[in-house]
Design an enzyme around this catalytic site. Structure first.
Site, PDB file in Angstrom:
ATOM      1  N   HIS A  88      23.496  36.937  33.673  1.00 34.70           N
ATOM      2  CA  HIS A  88      24.329  36.115  35.024  1.00 34.70           C
ATOM      3  C   HIS A  88      25.626  36.784  34.480  1.00 34.70           C
ATOM      4  CE1 HIS A  88      25.728  33.555  31.888  1.00 34.70           C
ATOM      5  NE2 HIS A  88      27.046  33.507  32.916  1.00 34.70           N
ATOM      6  N   ASP A 224      19.430  36.426  27.782  1.00 38.20           N
ATOM      7  CA  ASP A 224      20.930  36.643  28.881  1.00 38.20           C
ATOM      8  C   ASP A 224      21.764  37.560  28.528  1.00 38.20           C
ATOM      9  OD1 ASP A 224      21.993  35.789  30.807  1.00 38.20           O
ATOM     10  OD2 ASP A 224      22.759  33.485  30.752  1.00 38.20           O
ATOM     11  N   SER A 656      30.672  33.166  28.844  1.00 42.26           N
ATOM     12  CA  SER A 656      30.065  33.269  29.055  1.00 42.26           C
ATOM     13  C   SER A 656      29.735  35.552  29.153  1.00 42.26           C
ATOM     14  CB  SER A 656      29.620  33.863  30.454  1.00 42.26           C
ATOM     15  OG  SER A 656      28.986  32.464  30.249  1.00 42.26           O
TER      16      SER A 656
HETATM   17  N1  ARG Z   1      24.905  27.780  33.653  1.00 42.62           N
HETATM   18  C1  ARG Z   1      25.426  28.670  32.951  1.00 42.62           C
HETATM   19  C2  ARG Z   1      27.133  29.031  33.466  1.00 42.62           C
HETATM   20  O1  ARG Z   1      27.828  28.080  33.605  1.00 42.62           O
HETATM   21  C3  ARG Z   1      24.977  29.456  33.415  1.00 42.62           C
HETATM   22  C4  ARG Z   1      24.811  30.410  35.077  1.00 42.62           C
HETATM   23  C5  ARG Z   1      23.739  31.118  35.324  1.00 42.62           C
HETATM   24  N2  ARG Z   1      22.423  30.882  35.369  1.00 42.62           N
HETATM   25  C6  ARG Z   1      21.170  29.803  36.047  1.00 42.62           C
HETATM   26  N3  ARG Z   1      20.178  29.911  36.021  1.00 42.62           N
HETATM   27  N4  ARG Z   1      22.773  29.863  37.379  1.00 42.62           N
HETATM   28  O2  ARG Z   1      27.826  30.076  33.346  1.00 42.62           O
HETATM   29  N1  ASP Z   2      27.513  29.563  32.012  1.00 44.76           N
HETATM   30  C1  ASP Z   2      28.879  29.376  31.320  1.00 44.76           C
HETATM   31  C2  ASP Z   2      29.670  30.763  31.617  1.00 44.76           C
HETATM   32  O1  ASP Z   2      29.115  32.032  32.319  1.00 44.76           O
HETATM   33  C3  ASP Z   2      29.336  29.421  30.557  1.00 44.76           C
HETATM   34  C4  ASP Z   2      29.962  27.377  29.858  1.00 44.76           C
HETATM   35  O2  ASP Z   2      30.142  26.923  30.908  1.00 44.76           O
HETATM   36  O3  ASP Z   2      29.428  27.131  28.862  1.00 44.76           O
HETATM   37  O4  ASP Z   2      30.523  31.324  31.770  1.00 44.76           O
END
Ligand code: ARG
Ligand code: ASP
Length: 720
Positions: A88, A224, A656
């Protein structure tokens, strides 16, 4: 006899005590670990020293960690500058190289040799060379009683000198950032490489498996990850993109361990966490979850439902809105988790209790009492004062973010302002450029979707924002439409020139002055200008003034907490996108009564979730085949393929792509998310339910090696 009983009991008590004092909370500065954390880290099982993590005299772990484009973290995993980060995090780069014929998002991408590695203009990787404490020099002109503005300009003046004087090489850069709410300042010498090429990515069915449904959720089964490479000039220094650049020879590359982790094993995560607010007073926490999160969630709830409805019915709309949906859903889901997590762990009550203890201790000491008495009460009072303004800001920003006609309106207004500045003579040539720049917007725009979102969100906005803050112009529009969002949207979308490139073109094809004159008669630009004017006239200034008072007191309160409560706990600075170390232990958790989550997931779980043809849960045929044959090579354990695991590392957005390291500092996983129940860790970390989610390095290597057959990458890594 007695001896034999007492000893185990004592041991048990000691064990329980030490366990309770493990502070997995905290995002620590790498250069301060030896003084603040090393002992505790070793107590938790770390086998290396603080100097192995941060050392300015020789390569250390920190030299393998980069800020990836300023929004994620990545790490160097070979002597040829190979970088590992999340799928991502690499998503935009992968998407930009994709076409219908070569859909790398869908099918994955693997450069077979160096010449196939793909450049990404704008993407960069920044190393931290050195971190120095410059607090004293930065604050030397600060005098008691200065206003916030005077204080800031006194500091800025010194910071300029400090940066000028900093020891650095010609290709290095310097930045200074405030910590502990502005009580301390640290200087960073950095090296930024701007030739960062895409090397590999799994298909989305692995790299984004589970998509939005599984986002922020444990148990998780997402691979990921994606891979890049840093290229440097022939001298090894940062250089703009050139085909003659060579792979970077890093100061330090991580070693990979295939041993995996057990329950309670030590782990640490190094990376660039973006922003946290851990030292808010109770009123601040309450406002964040009960008012601001609630308002934003309500707005996004409505927008997402509408997008989803259209996306399910219409394939074209699904393609146009998939990325917008995911972007909007990410924090919508996070805020809901945050609201629930604070409630479930009684976060506000705990803050109040903490404030009680603080007050008692502060008042018992005459010196503290003289400096800090009343600070906390005033701070809480300012939070109460800012509430309606902050709430309006959030309603307003969600409105303009989610209703796309506001984006067109804003861009049009900016364009006309630019013309005004550069002279009307430029109008024709600039007009052409402007229309071209709007092409990509309209490609992913559907006026029916936007109409429905506008109808719904304008209603919520008008109900959520006190009338005096929305302003007279908005009130007039609202009255004209009988205070009915649908009526407003029906009229607006039928009459505006902003819903298609053709209409927009016809509109601005008129002479400049005619266009300016018609801005208040087109219902879309009129609405955009009216809401913006309401915000600027009635909210911006009081919001900024109260915020300045809050910042000032928040800084004093931070110092007060460190003085008064310093004997009870170590304080770490809130995240600010600088390099941090966080450490914890591999462990499951109990999200609610009678439910326990284990800490590891396996490929079996991917197959359990498999829905053939589904856009979130499809599984590539080749992966199914490897699963059936149990063909895991050296990456499997007892016939199973580990996929993800969780631990109590304190992470946030920006972490991330961060490496998860074991007790020996070896790479065992890749951080990418947190569990839903624990997303309140940004305002109130609670070790009972806050967990970070990592993909196991063995799954990453299995996908590269067995699934993609990209052995050349495995060859260059150091694997033990
Ligand atoms: N929750 C994670 C973060 O805040 C991953 C986001 C990307 N993945 C998604 N399915 N949108 O960035
Ligand atoms: N998914 C988040 C990021 O892209 C990581 C988190 O918020 O735990 O940095």
């Amino acid at each position: 006899m007695l001896q034999r009983i007492v000893k185990p009991v004592l041991l048990l008590v000691l064990l329980v005590l030490t366990k309770c004092t493990y502070a997995t909370e905290g995002m620590w500065l790498p250069q301060l670990l030896s003084g603040l954390n090393e002992k505790e880290m070793k107590g938790m099982g770390m086998k290396i020293t603080a100097a192995d993590i941060y050392n300015i005299n020789k390569g250390s772990l920190k030299d393998a960690i980069v800020s990836f484009g300023g929004f994620c973290t990545a790490e160097v995993i070979s002597e040829q500058g190979l970088l590992l980060t999340n799928h991502h995090c690499g998503y935009d780069a992968i998407q930009k190289h994709s076409s219908l014929q070569n859909n790398f998002l869908e099918n994955g991408f693997w450069a077979k040799s160096a010449v196939e590695e793909l450049p990404n203009p704008g993407l960069f990787a920044t190393f931290i060379v050195r971190i120095d404490d410059v607090t004293k020099a930065a604050l030397q002109d600060v005098k008691p009683g200065m206003s916030e503005r005077e204080r800031q300009s006194a500091i800025d003046k010194r910071l300029n000198e400090i940066k000028q004087a900093a020891r650095r090489e010609s290709w290095q850069e310097v930045m200074v950032k405030p910590f502990y709410e502005g009580n301390q300042y640290f200087l960073f010498v950095t090296e930024t490489y701007r030739d960062v090429r895409l090397v590999g990515a799994p298909p989305s069915a692995i790299g984004k498996f589970g998509s939005d449904t599984d986002n922020w959720v444990w148990p998780r089964h997402t691979g990921d990850f994606s891979m890049f490479r840093i290229y440097a000039g022939k001298d090894g220094r940062p250089a703009p993109y050139s085909k003659d650049n060579v792979p970077l020879k890093p100061k330090y590359a991580l070693t990979i361990s295939l041993k995996g982790l057990k329950q309670n094993d030590f782990t640490m995560v190094l990376g660039f966490p973006g922003r946290t607010t851990e030292y808010l007073p109770s009123e601040g926490v309450k406002q964040t979850v009960e008012v601001l999160d609630a308002a934003k969630v309500q707005m996004r709830d409505a927008a997402l439902k509408i997008m989803d409805g259209y996306m399910r019915k219409d394939e074209q709309i699904k393609i146009q809105y998939a990325a917008k949906y995911a972007g909007t859903a990410n924090y919508w889901k996070k805020w809901m988790g945050e609201m629930q997590g604070v409630k479930q762990t009684r976060g506000i009550a705990k803050k109040l209790q903490y404030e009680d203890t603080y007050r008692r201790m502060m008042e018992a000491n005459p010196k503290w009492k003289q400096s800090y008495s009343g600070i906390l009460d005033s701070l809480n009072e300012y939070y109460r004062q800012i509430q309606p303004y902050a709430q309006t800001r959030d309603y307003y920003s969600e409105l303009v973010k989610n209703v796309e006609i506001f984006t067109v309106g804003d861009r049009l207004i900016n364009f006309l302002n630019d013309v005004h500045e550069r002279g009307e003579g430029q109008y024709e040539s600039m007009r052409q450029q402007f229309l071209e720049s709007m092409q990509s917007f309209y490609q992913n725009y559907n006026a029916s979707v936007d109409h429905d979102i506008c109808a719904s969100l304008i209603d919520l906005y008008a109900k959520g924002v006190p009338a005096p803050y929305a302003g007279n112009d908005f009130a007039r529009i609202w009255q004209e439409n009988n205070k009915d969002g649908r009526a407003l949207a029906d009229k607006l979308y039928a009459a505006t020139s902003l819903t298609s490139p053709e209409k927009l073109k016809a509109f601005i094809q008129q002479p400049y002055n005619t266009v300016i004159a018609q801005m208040w008669s087109d219902p879309a630009t009129r609405l955009v200008m009216a809401t913006r004017k309401g915000f600027v006239d009635n909210v911006s200034k009081p919001l900024a003034d109260i915020q300045a008072n809050i910042n000032n007191l928040q800084r004093t309160y931070m110092q007060a907490q460190m003085d008064v409560m310093g004997s009870k706990k170590n304080f770490y600075p809130d995240a600010n996108s600088t390099l941090r170390v966080t450490y914890g232990k591999v462990d499951g958790y109990n999200p609610r009564d009678a439910v326990h989550y284990d800490f590891y997931t396996y490929l079996d779980g991917v197959m359990e979730k498999y829905i053939p043809g589904d856009y979130e849960f499809d599984v590539p045929a080749r992966l199914i085949e490897l699963y059936k044959k149990k063909d895991y090579g050296r990456y499997g354990v007892n016939g199973r393929m580990p996929v993800c695991f969780i631990a109590s590392n304190h992470t946030t957005g920006g972490n991330s792509g961060s490496p998860a390291l074991d007790a020996h500092g070896r790479l065992v996983g890749l951080n990418f998310d947190r569990t839903w129940e624990g997303t309140m860790s940004d305002i109130n970390f609670d070790p009972s339910i806050c967990r970070n989610i990592m993909v196991d390095i063995r799954y990453v290597l299995f996908v590269i090696d067995k699934y993609a057959g990209c052995n050349r990458l495995i060859q260059e890594m150091k694997i033990i």
